[in-house]
Each structure stands twice: as C-alpha cells, then as structure tokens.
Design a protein around this motif. Sequence first.
Motif, PDB file in Angstrom:
ATOM      1  N   LYS A 225      11.198  92.237  36.518  1.00 34.40           N
ATOM      2  CA  LYS A 225       9.778  91.899  36.378  1.00 34.40           C
ATOM      3  C   LYS A 225       8.958  93.120  35.943  1.00 34.40           C
ATOM      4  O   LYS A 225       9.262  94.245  36.346  1.00 34.40           O
ATOM      5  CB  LYS A 225       9.262  91.370  37.730  1.00 34.40           C
TER       6      LYS A 225
ATOM      7  N   LYS B  68      10.868  82.951  28.135  1.00 37.62           N
ATOM      8  CA  LYS B  68      10.284  82.283  29.306  1.00 37.62           C
ATOM      9  C   LYS B  68      11.037  82.706  30.567  1.00 37.62           C
ATOM     10  O   LYS B  68      12.280  82.711  30.577  1.00 37.62           O
ATOM     11  CB  LYS B  68      10.399  80.774  29.120  1.00 37.62           C
ATOM     12  N   GLY B  69      10.322  83.082  31.596  1.00 34.24           N
ATOM     13  CA  GLY B  69      10.962  83.354  32.892  1.00 34.24           C
ATOM     14  C   GLY B  69      11.356  84.798  33.135  1.00 34.24           C
ATOM     15  O   GLY B  69      11.946  85.107  34.165  1.00 34.24           O
ATOM     16  N   GLU B  70      11.049  85.699  32.210  1.00 33.90           N
ATOM     17  CA  GLU B  70      11.317  87.130  32.394  1.00 33.90           C
ATOM     18  C   GLU B  70      12.761  87.451  32.754  1.00 33.90           C
ATOM     19  O   GLU B  70      13.044  88.308  33.606  1.00 33.90           O
ATOM     20  CB  GLU B  70      10.367  87.710  33.455  1.00 33.90           C
ATOM     21  N   THR B  71      13.703  86.745  32.152  1.00 38.05           N
ATOM     22  CA  THR B  71      15.112  87.046  32.431  1.00 38.05           C
ATOM     23  C   THR B  71      15.659  88.084  31.451  1.00 38.05           C
ATOM     24  O   THR B  71      16.692  88.689  31.689  1.00 38.05           O
ATOM     25  CB  THR B  71      15.964  85.773  32.328  1.00 38.05           C
ATOM     26  N   SER B 109       5.617  89.727  24.906  1.00 37.97           N
ATOM     27  CA  SER B 109       5.336  88.518  25.685  1.00 37.97           C
ATOM     28  C   SER B 109       4.229  87.694  25.020  1.00 37.97           C
ATOM     29  O   SER B 109       3.514  88.205  24.145  1.00 37.97           O
ATOM     30  CB  SER B 109       4.925  88.905  27.108  1.00 37.97           C
ATOM     31  N   HIS B 173       6.702  80.526  23.518  1.00 36.58           N
ATOM     32  CA  HIS B 173       7.791  81.451  23.860  1.00 36.58           C
ATOM     33  C   HIS B 173       8.799  81.520  22.723  1.00 36.58           C
ATOM     34  O   HIS B 173       9.011  80.532  22.004  1.00 36.58           O
ATOM     35  CB  HIS B 173       8.488  80.987  25.143  1.00 36.58           C
TER      36      HIS B 173
END
Lengths: 230, 191
Positions: A225, B68-71, B109, B173
Amino acid sequence: MKKIVILLALLLCTTPVFAATTSNIAKETEIQTRIDSVAVKLLNHNKITKRIIFTYDKKEKKKALSTDKALTKRQVIIYDGLYQHIQTDDELAAMLAREIATAMKSYDGSFGGWIDSAQVALGSKKFETVSDKRAVDYLVNAGYNPLAVIIFINKTCPQKRHDTFSRHNLTSKRLARVYEYITYKYPQYLENNEYINNEYYQNFLLTSVENRKKLAEKIKAKATKDIDYE
Amino acid sequence: MNKLFATFLSLAFLTLPTYGIEMAPIPEVEAIETEEMVTEEVKDLPYNFESTYKVPIKLGIITPITTKGETLYEGQVLQFKVLQDTYCKRKTFLKKGTIINGRIETLISTGMNGFPAEIIISNFEIPGAKPSQLVDTYTKKGQNRCYIVYPIKWALTIIPFVGSLTNLIKGGHAKIKAKDEIVIYYYPEWK
C-alpha cells in the motif's frame, strides 16, 4: 582636437562591451553544449524514438502564465535560475530527465497527444510524481546516478505548508517517493552509495528521517500500500 | 569637421579589422575541436542505430493484471509467453510458448477528472538479445473519461459549484488481459 579625443574615448569604451558580449556568447554556447550532450545521451541510451530539443534560456524562470513548451512544442527550456543550481552532470541529467518524461507524455493519446498534454498540465500533481520516477529510470539507463534526482529536487524545490489544494506535491513527499522508488527498484545505488559524503544528500537524509522511518516499516511489513508521506 | 571624419575613418579601419582577425580564428579552432570531439565520441558510442531491420516479438501475459486493488508494485517481475514463432533472418529466433520476464517500470494510479491509470512495462529479458537491441516499452492505459468529464464540467459551469462535482469522477483502471497482444521490437544489428 577636443572632439577627436572625445571620439577616441568613445570608441575605446565600446571595446569592453564587445569583449563582454563575446565572453557571454562563449559562456552560453558552453552551457548549451553541455546541456545538449547530457540530453542526447539520455535520449539515446533510453532509446526514445520521439524528437525532443533542449534550449538554454538566460531568463531567471518561466513566466507565470506561459505554457509548458515541453508539452506544446516538445522543446525543453532550461532557465538560468534553475541551471545555476546544477553542479554535476548527474544533477543536470536529473533535471533534463524529468522534462523528457513530461515531453514524452505529450506524444501519447488522441489528437496528436493534445488530450494527454492537457491532462498533464491540469493534473500536474499526479504527473509530477510520474516524471520524478521516470527520471530515475532514464538516469539509470543512461549510466547516471539516480540519487541525483533527490539532490536536484532537494536543492531547487521549496517546501510549501500544505498541498491539499495545490497543483504541486509537497517537496518532502516527492523526495520520499523518489527515495522509495530507488529503494525498491535500484537498491544497488543505496548499498554502494556514492553520495553518502555529499552534503546535499546528507541534508535530505536529515530532513527525511520520519518519512524514511515509514518506508522502513513498510519494507518490514512487506506491504504494497502507498505510504502517506509527510 | 574633416579632421573628425578622417579620425573616425582611420580608427574604424584600424579597429574593425583587428576585431575581425581576433574573431575569425575562434570559430575555426572550435570547428576543428568539435569535429575531433565528435569523431572521438562516435568511436566510443555504446550504440549504433544505423540499421532499420527489426523483428517484432508478439507476447501475451500469463497472469492477467490490473491496477485495481493495489496488488501491483513498481519493479514487479511479470511473466509473458511468446504468441507465435519469431524468425530473424530466416532462422527461428523464438519459439511459440517461450516464457519471458518483463518488469513493471511505473504505475500511475487513476485520478480525478477522469484521468486513467497506466501500467508501463519494460526490461523484457529475451534470450539471445541484448537489452540495447530492444525497443521494449509497453504502456497500457485504462479508460480515459476526460472525454465525458470535461464537456459535462463546462456545461454545468453555469450553476455555481456544480461543475466541480465532476472532479470526483475517476478514470478507468488499466488491465492487461491474457488475450492482449504486446508487441516489442528486436533490432539484431544494433550494438
């Protein structure tokens, strides 16, 4: 006779002016040559297939309401006020690489890149970070030390009070993000740190203790994150 | 008056050619130096882009990715497979199905006002090809919603503050699906 003496004196007065102009031209040519040399090295080593040119301008800084020529004409203007902060070729490369990244965005997208250019200009906060990161990549590919990006930003960008409603990020945030980027992608430059005895780099280390602590915690936790830097 | 004119003329004759002589050799010397420098640099250059012969390499991602989802993270290594046999000068260069690594260079992003997310991938490791022989930057963007956002924003400007609400619309995204064809270029004659 008086007239002759006055005329002679006047003519003699013109000589230093001419000499000063010649000296200035030679100095400007030298600066332009240095800029071109570093810039073309960046372009070639990164295999940038688009045309971008670089022009040195004696002016202190860009006019407030003028457009960014890197986006409109793919012409990077290097203003003297900024150039005066440059000491090493690494730092010059850092400055130019950021502009190359911006100019490259203007080649993307619809209407000959017009839409993307407008987005970069309007959303400059987001693309400021992107340019910083791309600059790091460009420097590494061209054989320059990416830590110079940190030094360049640390020297030239003032620290505002907040960035909530600003079109620019807080400089401390930009520096922390660049440092994080180098930590993850190019750790070798931190392990064999050539800048460890550089006073400007040490100043960055001093002013970024809290942010670097946050990064250390992220690495320890193996988190992905984004960190909310100060 | 005549004296004045004569003095001026003689001074002009005396001084101007001197400037001329002083100035003339400078460009010559500089030109010679520059020529020598360029010749020297050309010898040592680590690249030579003279050849225009290029081989397109078609790749597909093995595991689809999305912003999407910061993976995803910058520097992450991704795996790709070669989609079709690739030939270089009538010889097989890469066989279909060969697994190749590439790296996420930069992630952008999604942003307000319909700014799309973006994934920039580079540093593909092609067996038998040097990194300097590849033009291998691949960029995938999400949906750019500014085409919708800006007209709405401008239309709503007449009602105070309402136009600003469009700031909240985010861009799409970026996704790389298995069926997406990624083309990078190999220049075998480059250094």
